[in-house]
Design a protein around this motif. Structure first.
Motif, PDB file in Angstrom:
ATOM      1  N   TYR A 129       0.827  -1.213   0.000  1.00 43.75           N
ATOM      2  CA  TYR A 129       0.000   0.000   0.000  1.00 43.75           C
ATOM      3  C   TYR A 129       0.859   1.259   0.000  1.00 43.75           C
ATOM      4  CZ  TYR A 129      -4.003   2.934   0.368  1.00 43.75           C
ATOM      5  OH  TYR A 129      -4.951   3.863   0.053  1.00 43.75           O
ATOM      6  N   TRP A 130       0.593   2.101  -0.976  1.00 41.80           N
ATOM      7  CA  TRP A 130       1.249   3.406  -1.072  1.00 41.80           C
ATOM      8  C   TRP A 130       0.180   4.486  -0.965  1.00 41.80           C
ATOM      9  CZ3 TRP A 130       6.526   4.251  -1.863  1.00 41.80           C
ATOM     10  CH2 TRP A 130       7.287   3.118  -2.179  1.00 41.80           C
ATOM     11  N   HIS A 131       0.298   5.365   0.029  1.00 35.92           N
ATOM     12  CA  HIS A 131      -0.502   6.592   0.024  1.00 35.92           C
ATOM     13  C   HIS A 131       0.056   7.497  -1.075  1.00 35.92           C
ATOM     14  CE1 HIS A 131      -2.854   6.052   3.678  1.00 35.92           C
ATOM     15  NE2 HIS A 131      -1.774   5.570   4.261  1.00 35.92           N
ATOM     16  N   SER A 132      -0.774   8.405  -1.574  1.00 35.66           N
ATOM     17  CA  SER A 132      -0.292   9.307  -2.631  1.00 35.66           C
ATOM     18  C   SER A 132       0.875  10.163  -2.137  1.00 35.66           C
ATOM     19  CB  SER A 132      -1.430  10.191  -3.150  1.00 35.66           C
ATOM     20  OG  SER A 132      -2.073  10.821  -2.074  1.00 35.66           O
ATOM     21  N   ALA A 133       0.979  10.361  -0.823  1.00 35.97           N
ATOM     22  CA  ALA A 133       2.073  11.193  -0.282  1.00 35.97           C
ATOM     23  C   ALA A 133       3.324  10.378   0.037  1.00 35.97           C
ATOM     24  CB  ALA A 133       1.595  11.905   0.973  1.00 35.97           C
ATOM     25  N   ASP A 134       3.264   9.055  -0.125  1.00 36.74           N
ATOM     26  CA  ASP A 134       4.381   8.214   0.317  1.00 36.74           C
ATOM     27  C   ASP A 134       5.649   8.385  -0.516  1.00 36.74           C
ATOM     28  OD1 ASP A 134       2.986   7.225   2.419  1.00 36.74           O
ATOM     29  OD2 ASP A 134       2.494   5.296   1.518  1.00 36.74           O
ATOM     30  N   LEU A 135       5.522   8.926  -1.715  1.00 36.72           N
ATOM     31  CA  LEU A 135       6.718   9.179  -2.522  1.00 36.72           C
ATOM     32  C   LEU A 135       7.459  10.430  -2.051  1.00 36.72           C
ATOM     33  CD1 LEU A 135       6.146   8.560  -6.341  1.00 36.72           C
ATOM     34  CD2 LEU A 135       7.720   7.385  -4.822  1.00 36.72           C
ATOM     35  N   ALA A 136       6.746  11.308  -1.357  1.00 40.94           N
ATOM     36  CA  ALA A 136       7.315  12.616  -1.000  1.00 40.94           C
ATOM     37  C   ALA A 136       8.651  12.529  -0.263  1.00 40.94           C
ATOM     38  CB  ALA A 136       6.293  13.425  -0.191  1.00 40.94           C
ATOM     39  N   PRO A 137       8.810  11.631   0.738  1.00 43.51           N
ATOM     40  CA  PRO A 137      10.109  11.564   1.424  1.00 43.51           C
ATOM     41  C   PRO A 137      11.265  11.188   0.482  1.00 43.51           C
ATOM     42  CG  PRO A 137       8.433  10.362   2.656  1.00 43.51           C
ATOM     43  CD  PRO A 137       7.825  10.727   1.352  1.00 43.51           C
ATOM     44  N   PHE A 138      10.983  10.324  -0.492  1.00 48.21           N
ATOM     45  CA  PHE A 138      12.023   9.958  -1.466  1.00 48.21           C
ATOM     46  C   PHE A 138      12.389  11.175  -2.312  1.00 48.21           C
ATOM     47  CE2 PHE A 138       9.895   5.891  -0.604  1.00 48.21           C
ATOM     48  CZ  PHE A 138      10.978   5.083  -0.314  1.00 48.21           C
ATOM     49  N   LEU A 139      11.355  11.900  -2.749  1.00 51.84           N
ATOM     50  CA  LEU A 139      11.603  13.053  -3.613  1.00 51.84           C
ATOM     51  C   LEU A 139      12.306  14.173  -2.844  1.00 51.84           C
ATOM     52  CD1 LEU A 139       8.287  13.171  -5.699  1.00 51.84           C
ATOM     53  CD2 LEU A 139      10.378  11.869  -6.118  1.00 51.84           C
ATOM     54  N   ALA A 140      12.042  14.249  -1.540  1.00 57.42           N
ATOM     55  CA  ALA A 140      12.703  15.280  -0.725  1.00 57.42           C
ATOM     56  C   ALA A 140      14.189  14.956  -0.536  1.00 57.42           C
ATOM     57  CB  ALA A 140      12.013  15.383   0.631  1.00 57.42           C
ATOM     58  N   HIS A 141      14.510  13.665  -0.587  1.00 55.74           N
ATOM     59  CA  HIS A 141      15.869  13.227  -0.247  1.00 55.74           C
ATOM     60  C   HIS A 141      16.793  13.108  -1.459  1.00 55.74           C
ATOM     61  CE1 HIS A 141      18.749  11.526   2.539  1.00 55.74           C
ATOM     62  NE2 HIS A 141      18.985  10.535   1.695  1.00 55.74           N
ATOM     63  N   TYR A 142      16.214  12.853  -2.636  1.00 56.52           N
ATOM     64  CA  TYR A 142      17.029  12.580  -3.833  1.00 56.52           C
ATOM     65  C   TYR A 142      16.728  13.583  -4.942  1.00 56.52           C
ATOM     66  CZ  TYR A 142      17.803   8.055  -1.598  1.00 56.52           C
ATOM     67  OH  TYR A 142      18.147   7.061  -0.713  1.00 56.52           O
ATOM     68  N   PRO A 143      17.740  13.912  -5.767  1.00 56.23           N
ATOM     69  CA  PRO A 143      17.457  14.732  -6.956  1.00 56.23           C
ATOM     70  C   PRO A 143      16.475  13.986  -7.847  1.00 56.23           C
ATOM     71  CG  PRO A 143      19.703  13.835  -7.049  1.00 56.23           C
ATOM     72  CD  PRO A 143      19.164  13.505  -5.691  1.00 56.23           C
ATOM     73  N   HIS A 144      15.488  14.697  -8.373  1.00 55.36           N
ATOM     74  CA  HIS A 144      14.427  13.983  -9.090  1.00 55.36           C
ATOM     75  C   HIS A 144      13.760  14.854 -10.145  1.00 55.36           C
ATOM     76  CE1 HIS A 144      12.298  16.246  -5.956  1.00 55.36           C
ATOM     77  NE2 HIS A 144      11.316  16.309  -6.840  1.00 55.36           N
ATOM     78  N   THR A 145      13.054  14.171 -11.052  1.00 58.33           N
ATOM     79  CA  THR A 145      12.172  14.810 -12.032  1.00 58.33           C
ATOM     80  C   THR A 145      10.895  13.974 -12.095  1.00 58.33           C
ATOM     81  OG1 THR A 145      13.936  15.752 -13.397  1.00 58.33           O
ATOM     82  CG2 THR A 145      11.873  15.299 -14.508  1.00 58.33           C
ATOM     83  N   THR A 146       9.754  14.622 -12.266  1.00 58.80           N
ATOM     84  CA  THR A 146       8.508  13.871 -12.455  1.00 58.80           C
ATOM     85  C   THR A 146       7.898  14.244 -13.809  1.00 58.80           C
ATOM     86  OG1 THR A 146       7.210  15.566 -11.337  1.00 58.80           O
ATOM     87  CG2 THR A 146       7.988  13.746  -9.987  1.00 58.80           C
ATOM     88  N   PHE A 147       7.201  13.282 -14.400  1.00 56.25           N
ATOM     89  CA  PHE A 147       6.554  13.495 -15.699  1.00 56.25           C
ATOM     90  C   PHE A 147       5.190  12.830 -15.640  1.00 56.25           C
ATOM     91  CE2 PHE A 147       5.492  13.169 -20.113  1.00 56.25           C
ATOM     92  CZ  PHE A 147       6.251  14.119 -20.785  1.00 56.25           C
ATOM     93  N   ASN A 148       4.165  13.555 -16.068  1.00 53.38           N
ATOM     94  CA  ASN A 148       2.803  13.023 -16.008  1.00 53.38           C
ATOM     95  C   ASN A 148       2.270  12.718 -17.409  1.00 53.38           C
ATOM     96  OD1 ASN A 148       0.434  12.318 -14.477  1.00 53.38           O
ATOM     97  ND2 ASN A 148      -0.537  14.117 -15.372  1.00 53.38           N
ATOM     98  N   LEU A 149       1.937  11.440 -17.639  1.00 52.64           N
ATOM     99  CA  LEU A 149       1.283  11.059 -18.895  1.00 52.64           C
ATOM    100  C   LEU A 149      -0.219  11.070 -18.649  1.00 52.64           C
ATOM    101  CD1 LEU A 149       3.410   8.010 -20.155  1.00 52.64           C
ATOM    102  CD2 LEU A 149       3.144  10.190 -21.338  1.00 52.64           C
TER     103      LEU A 149
END
Length: 398
Positions: A180-200
């Motif tokens: 189970y992933w909450h929609s906010a569960d990615l946030a700590p990863f994105l806060a910690h690592y350089p990242h880019t997101t792309f929405n299809l």
């Protein structure tokens, strides 16, 4: 994407080029990989998109290009890189391995389930260069003895053993509490690592217009909207499962890749005899454990079975006959589609989690997620039958 029976169901045809959005995604992705390959911190590239937006197709195309450059005799920034595509889904892994047989740039060992790859990289103290993760929302978020995973989160482990991680993520396709992933569960990863997101966000599978997509989206949020009209998409509601199955058989004979699928509302125990799905006059067996290399949807004999979310997630069908089982009902007092977790037969989906608080809303969301996955399988048509008499009456009244 291919729509004939012999083809892998998310492979791009020779004629079907990537869309402009998918091309932009691929360009951004390669720029990101070459920029972050030799940085101190792992780089994360996150691809969001609903069921049917072409995430797997663009991932497969980009991974093939990556491996062609890795194995090229000509010097490139990506030559000699050690890369993998990971998916925690047996049937999708079979499709990827089929693609490897057709593509000189790919090897079957390029495609892995997460646990064996994590365990091997940890044991040998190796770091992969680029790891693509399809259906990252299926990664485990707790240890799991059955899957021989002893860590706490598979995404954390893959990040720890990779220089760049490219992941496809859609919280609306989470189907089990143990992943189970909450929609906010990615946030700590994105806060910690350089990242880019792309929405299809362009729908590639379901050829229906916006009315059709909005109707399905409304249903999975509890709303029963007016029945959409679209001359190019065949949406039908049935009073009985048998005529629906008859029509699926006719469509399969006509264009192939037409199958019956259902919510996990009918008892089933792995390797213990034959278990049946009933829909009015119709009685068909659940899909059997598939030990072949051929994915469920591509085997002709599965026209005589009912597929589950676990055999069909990520795949294209031409026509999908969806049986909504007893867990899906209708609350007339509030005019809402409702789900009843106590009637959901997938015990594996609801294995207890002490760290997630009140589980009932999460269980309800998992059932609605499964309905979304099932209803967005058919390219040209969706046929529906509801076991619950009240829901069936309201659907037929549309």
């Amino acid at each position: 994407m291919q729509s004939n029976m012999s083809a892998a169901t998310f492979k791009l045809t020779d004629q079907a080029a990537l869309s402009p959005a998918q091309q932009r995604l691929e360009t951004q992705l390669f720029n990101f990989i070459t920029t972050h390959l030799n940085q101190k911190q792992t780089g994360l590239f996150v691809i969001h998109g609903d069921a049917g937006t072409g995430k797997s197709a663009v991932l497969a195309a980009a991974f093939s290009r990556l491996q062609a450059q890795s194995r090229s005799k000509d010097a490139t920034p990506l030559q000699g890189t050690d890369n993998y595509l990971v998916v925690n889904h047996n049937e999708m892994l079979k499709i990827y391995k089929q693609l490897a047989g057709d593509d000189p740039a790919l090897r079957k060992k390029d495609f892995q389930k997460p646990t064996p790859l994590i365990n091997r990289l940890a044991k040998t103290s190796q770091t992969a260069d680029v790891v693509f993760i399809d259906e990252a929302h299926l990664l485990l978020t707790q240890s799991d003895r059955y899957n021989r995973f002893n860590g706490h989160n598979q995404l954390s482990e893959l990040i720890n053993h990779s220089r760049v991680v490219v992941l496809v993520f859609d919280t609306r396709q989470v189907l089990k509490l143990k992943s189970y992933w909450h929609s906010a569960d990615l946030a700590p990863f994105l806060a910690h690592y350089p990242h880019t997101t792309f929405n299809l966000d362009q729908q590639f599978r379901v050829t229906g217009n916006d009315q059709v997509i909005n109707w399905i989206d409304g249903f999975t949020q509890g709303k029963l909207l007016s029945k959409p009209t679209d001359a190019n998409f065949d949406l039908q509601i049935f009073a009985d499962g048998q005529p629906m199955y008859d029509q699926i058989q006719q469509q399969d004979q006509r264009v192939g890749l037409s199958r019956m699928i259902a919510t996990a509302d009918f008892p089933y125990v792995v390797n213990h005899g034959t278990w049946y799905v009933t829909a009015g006059q119709l009685k068909l067996p659940w899909d059997k454990v598939n030990l072949t290399d051929e994915p469920w949807a591509l085997r002709p004999e599965t026209l005589n079975e009912v597929g589950s979310i676990y055999t069909i997630q990520g795949f294209d069908l031409n026509y999908a006959g969806v049986i909504l089982g007893p867990s899906v009902g209708y609350d007339e007092a509030h005019n809402r589609v409702i789900v009843r977790p106590e009637r959901y037969e997938d015990q594996e989906a609801f294995k207890k989690r002490s760290d997630l608080g009140n589980l009932e809303p999460l269980q309800q969301q998992i059932i609605f997620n499964s309905i979304n996955v099932l209803m967005k399988r058919g390219r040209y048509g969706l046929y529906l039958y509801a076991v619950d008499p009240v829901l069936r009456r309201h659907l037929l009244a549309l």
